[in-house]
Design an enzyme around this catalytic site. Sequence first.
Site, mmCIF file in Angstrom:
data_model
loop_
_atom_site.group_PDB
_atom_site.id
_atom_site.type_symbol
_atom_site.label_atom_id
_atom_site.label_comp_id
_atom_site.label_asym_id
_atom_site.label_seq_id
_atom_site.Cartn_x
_atom_site.Cartn_y
_atom_site.Cartn_z
ATOM 1 N N LYS A 1 26.969 37.429 46.692
ATOM 2 C CA LYS A 1 26.644 38.026 45.396
ATOM 3 C C LYS A 1 25.477 38.991 45.602
ATOM 4 O O LYS A 1 24.324 38.584 45.737
ATOM 5 C CB LYS A 1 26.257 36.987 44.347
ATOM 6 C CG LYS A 1 26.325 37.627 42.956
ATOM 7 C CD LYS A 1 25.358 37.098 41.938
ATOM 8 C CE LYS A 1 23.978 37.621 41.937
ATOM 9 N NZ LYS A 1 23.796 39.043 41.594
ATOM 10 N N GLY B 1 15.216 36.279 47.439
ATOM 11 C CA GLY B 1 14.852 36.827 46.135
ATOM 12 C C GLY B 1 13.524 36.238 45.699
ATOM 13 O O GLY B 1 12.747 35.749 46.535
ATOM 14 N N SER B 2 13.300 36.240 44.400
ATOM 15 C CA SER B 2 11.982 35.838 43.916
ATOM 16 C C SER B 2 11.806 34.313 43.958
ATOM 17 O O SER B 2 12.786 33.552 43.931
ATOM 18 C CB SER B 2 11.788 36.325 42.477
ATOM 19 O OG SER B 2 12.731 35.690 41.649
ATOM 20 N N THR B 3 10.571 33.897 43.961
ATOM 21 C CA THR B 3 10.255 32.469 43.962
ATOM 22 C C THR B 3 10.770 31.807 42.686
ATOM 23 O O THR B 3 11.285 30.684 42.724
ATOM 24 C CB THR B 3 8.733 32.293 44.129
ATOM 25 O OG1 THR B 3 8.382 32.772 45.435
ATOM 26 C CG2 THR B 3 8.306 30.843 43.999
ATOM 27 N N THR C 1 13.405 32.522 40.891
ATOM 28 C CA THR C 1 14.849 32.265 40.996
ATOM 29 C C THR C 1 15.107 31.170 42.026
ATOM 30 O O THR C 1 15.971 30.306 41.834
ATOM 31 C CB THR C 1 15.609 33.554 41.365
ATOM 32 O OG1 THR C 1 15.272 34.578 40.430
ATOM 33 C CG2 THR C 1 17.109 33.343 41.346
ATOM 34 N N GLY C 2 14.344 31.187 43.119
ATOM 35 C CA GLY C 2 14.508 30.151 44.144
ATOM 36 C C GLY C 2 14.339 28.756 43.552
ATOM 37 O O GLY C 2 15.109 27.837 43.845
ATOM 38 N N GLU D 1 14.523 32.357 50.872
ATOM 39 C CA GLU D 1 13.571 33.353 51.390
ATOM 40 C C GLU D 1 12.996 34.022 50.154
ATOM 41 O O GLU D 1 13.681 34.814 49.514
ATOM 42 C CB GLU D 1 14.287 34.418 52.235
ATOM 43 C CG GLU D 1 15.155 33.882 53.345
ATOM 44 C CD GLU D 1 14.383 33.376 54.534
ATOM 45 O OE1 GLU D 1 13.169 33.652 54.609
ATOM 46 O OE2 GLU D 1 14.987 32.708 55.374
ATOM 47 N N CYS E 1 9.147 42.061 50.737
ATOM 48 C CA CYS E 1 8.652 40.684 50.614
ATOM 49 C C CYS E 1 7.406 40.477 51.467
ATOM 50 O O CYS E 1 6.499 39.760 51.078
ATOM 51 C CB CYS E 1 9.744 39.701 50.996
ATOM 52 S SG CYS E 1 10.436 40.034 52.624
ATOM 53 N N GLU F 1 2.522 38.458 43.092
ATOM 54 C CA GLU F 1 3.339 39.453 43.798
ATOM 55 C C GLU F 1 3.686 40.583 42.828
ATOM 56 O O GLU F 1 4.304 40.347 41.796
ATOM 57 C CB GLU F 1 4.627 38.809 44.324
ATOM 58 C CG GLU F 1 5.458 39.788 45.139
ATOM 59 C CD GLU F 1 6.786 39.203 45.619
ATOM 60 O OE1 GLU F 1 7.500 38.605 44.802
ATOM 61 O OE2 GLU F 1 7.094 39.372 46.813
HETATM 62 P P1 NAD Z 1 15.535 38.007 41.955
HETATM 63 O O1 NAD Z 1 15.154 36.606 42.214
HETATM 64 O O2 NAD Z 1 15.365 38.543 40.592
HETATM 65 O O3 NAD Z 1 17.080 38.227 42.310
HETATM 66 C C1 NAD Z 1 17.601 37.929 43.578
HETATM 67 C C2 NAD Z 1 19.070 37.618 43.439
HETATM 68 O O4 NAD Z 1 19.204 36.424 42.680
HETATM 69 C C3 NAD Z 1 19.869 38.682 42.700
HETATM 70 O O5 NAD Z 1 21.138 38.817 43.284
HETATM 71 C C4 NAD Z 1 19.973 38.103 41.294
HETATM 72 O O6 NAD Z 1 21.088 38.568 40.574
HETATM 73 C C5 NAD Z 1 20.098 36.628 41.601
HETATM 74 N N1 NAD Z 1 19.701 35.736 40.492
HETATM 75 C C6 NAD Z 1 18.750 35.945 39.555
HETATM 76 N N2 NAD Z 1 18.703 34.900 38.703
HETATM 77 C C7 NAD Z 1 19.632 34.016 39.124
HETATM 78 C C8 NAD Z 1 20.069 32.733 38.660
HETATM 79 N N3 NAD Z 1 19.536 32.147 37.573
HETATM 80 N N4 NAD Z 1 21.044 32.104 39.346
HETATM 81 C C9 NAD Z 1 21.594 32.666 40.439
HETATM 82 N N5 NAD Z 1 21.247 33.874 40.910
HETATM 83 C C10 NAD Z 1 20.269 34.538 40.267
HETATM 84 O O7 NAD Z 1 14.773 38.886 43.035
HETATM 85 P P2 NAD Z 1 14.827 40.485 43.209
HETATM 86 O O8 NAD Z 1 14.047 41.129 42.133
HETATM 87 O O9 NAD Z 1 16.247 40.901 43.397
HETATM 88 O O10 NAD Z 1 14.105 40.658 44.607
HETATM 89 C C11 NAD Z 1 12.732 40.731 44.742
HETATM 90 C C12 NAD Z 1 12.194 39.416 45.259
HETATM 91 O O11 NAD Z 1 12.841 39.089 46.487
HETATM 92 C C13 NAD Z 1 10.721 39.477 45.583
HETATM 93 O O12 NAD Z 1 10.085 38.334 45.100
HETATM 94 C C14 NAD Z 1 10.696 39.511 47.109
HETATM 95 O O13 NAD Z 1 9.508 39.034 47.677
HETATM 96 C C15 NAD Z 1 11.874 38.678 47.441
HETATM 97 N N6 NAD Z 1 12.348 38.950 48.807
HETATM 98 C C16 NAD Z 1 12.113 38.007 49.765
HETATM 99 C C17 NAD Z 1 12.507 38.244 51.089
HETATM 100 C C18 NAD Z 1 12.265 37.213 52.167
HETATM 101 O O14 NAD Z 1 12.878 37.329 53.234
HETATM 102 N N7 NAD Z 1 11.415 36.231 51.959
HETATM 103 C C19 NAD Z 1 13.140 39.442 51.408
HETATM 104 C C20 NAD Z 1 13.367 40.381 50.400
HETATM 105 C C21 NAD Z 1 12.972 40.104 49.091
#
Ligand code: NAD
Length: 506
Positions: free
Chosen positions: A198, A251-253, A255-256, A274, A309, A408
């Site tokens: 996704k 993605g973001s913490t 969402t994680g 991550e 990130c 962040e």
């Molecule tokens: P995000 O968490 O908003 O979205 C990431 C992904 O998760 C997207 O595909 C989004 O559609 C999906 N998502 C969002 N809500 C969801 C839910 N409730 N259920 C399932 N999926 C969901 O993050 P972003 O804005 O796309 O990316 C930026 C973030 O990613 C920053 O915090 C950055 O630090 C982090 N990041 C981390 C690394 C790493 O390797 N640690 C690398 C790149 C980016």
Amino acid sequence: MSRSESPKTLADWQALAASLTSETGLETLAFIDDAFVAAVSGETFTTTNPATGEALAEVASCDAADAELAVGHARAAFEAGEWSRLAPGRRKKVLLRLAELLEAHKHELALLDTLDMGKPVTSSLGDMAGAIACFRYQAECIDKLYGEVAPTGEEALALVLREPLGVVASIVPWNFPLMMTAWKVAPALAAGNSVILKPSEKSPLSALRLAALAREAGLPPGVFQVLPGFGHTVGKALALSMGVDCLAFTGSTATGKQLMQYAGQSNLKRVYLECGGKSPNIVFADCKNLGRVAKHAAAAIFHNQGEVCIAGSRLLVENSIREAFIDQVLEAAKGMQPGDPLDPESFMGAIVDEAQYRRILGYIEKGREEGARLRVGGEATRVDGKGLFIPPTVFDGVTPEMAIGREEIFGPVLSVFGFDSEEQAVAMANDSVYGLAAGLWSQDIDRIMRVTRRLHSGQVFVNNWAGGDQTMPFGGVKQSGNGRDKSHHSLEEYSTLKSVWMSLAP
Ligand code: NAD
């Protein structure tokens, strides 16, 4: 310019962009089983070029119904075994073919990422090199990993087998769209899993192109599927699915954390995260060549518009050199201004979308209100009268209590802190909920080893920022997550151990 030539100039990239959108058509449908299809609901969403504000394409907006279909196909493919039970050496061949196809299409793929999320095309080309290297590395690894024979007595032969997990759902962000995808998808496929990807709703185009290339490379139906759409719809459905065995997330913490809950509410699927960071970059007074270090410190935050990130967003400078060092950072930042993302000379491009742009400007406002000293930048700008651009912005006199010193931002905003001792620098560096990356600059090897060991961080860069290649694991500690991308260690995440105890006749 013909599509077989390598684009070199702004005009070349503009010509390629024009040919992409009109002639070849972009992949805009979901890729389910072995075909490009509309979302079950028929819904679409618009993906927009943030450098111009122009709509690029209407993309299938998948939701729970599409997720269910894809999970069914993925499971059927896994059980059929055409990929999951294929000899590793043969999986390797298919993945190496895919790497060749990525190489052949790297300009068009780089362009898709640049148009979709605004990063400079030179940077996107760097991402393609990273993505291709990752597919090659993981493909080459998979037929070199052995199981174990346990050291038991003569009464048994005890085997430890490594097996694929089943269905892996990979949910990725928009800041390095294809490269982050490769870091998840390549090892998961190499290990023999069925993978459902996704992509971010802000950057779905290169992932859909990848689906077409994966099919061309010979991946069987159902083994690699792509579901574009939103997190709260299709992302959530995958995360809650009883048929998904592993969530591989970048993605973001915030969402994680949500994904871990979904796993707990459903089938306890493995969750590898991550997540975000607020990485400290520590400059000691004994470092060599301040001008060079200042350039690296500036690039550590302004590369990719700060949407990284591991951005070195907290610069900790020993007070005895602080003023002189900041001057050099400001000088370096002058050469890192935003420009047209299609211009190979641009160092920074556009901010991904209006929401992120507003968020960054909000933090800059907060920094001013909280009493940090703005040294450069701070105002949005436009390129050719268009787009969402923010120039390098530097705040000095930041304290850990300030939002810009703690949270962040994910934009080109650098927070500078001063320190007087090694002890204080380590304490400040570790004073964060995150632990993704940290850097230190010094010529004192004893200090380097002392500080490196004490930093709470998944990776430490010594006298560089963001160094690393496919041989090195990448991931964080604390709220930066628990996963490790890249290197042969990432294969461990996408496989499980099976213990086989065979009784032997006396
Ligand atoms: P995000 O968490 O908003 O979205 C990431 C992904 O998760 C997207 O595909 C989004 O559609 C999906 N998502 C969002 N809500 C969801 C839910 N409730 N259920 C399932 N999926 C969901 O993050 P972003 O804005 O796309 O990316 C930026 C973030 O990613 C920053 O915090 C950055 O630090 C982090 N990041 C981390 C690394 C790493 O390797 N640690 C690398 C790149 C980016």
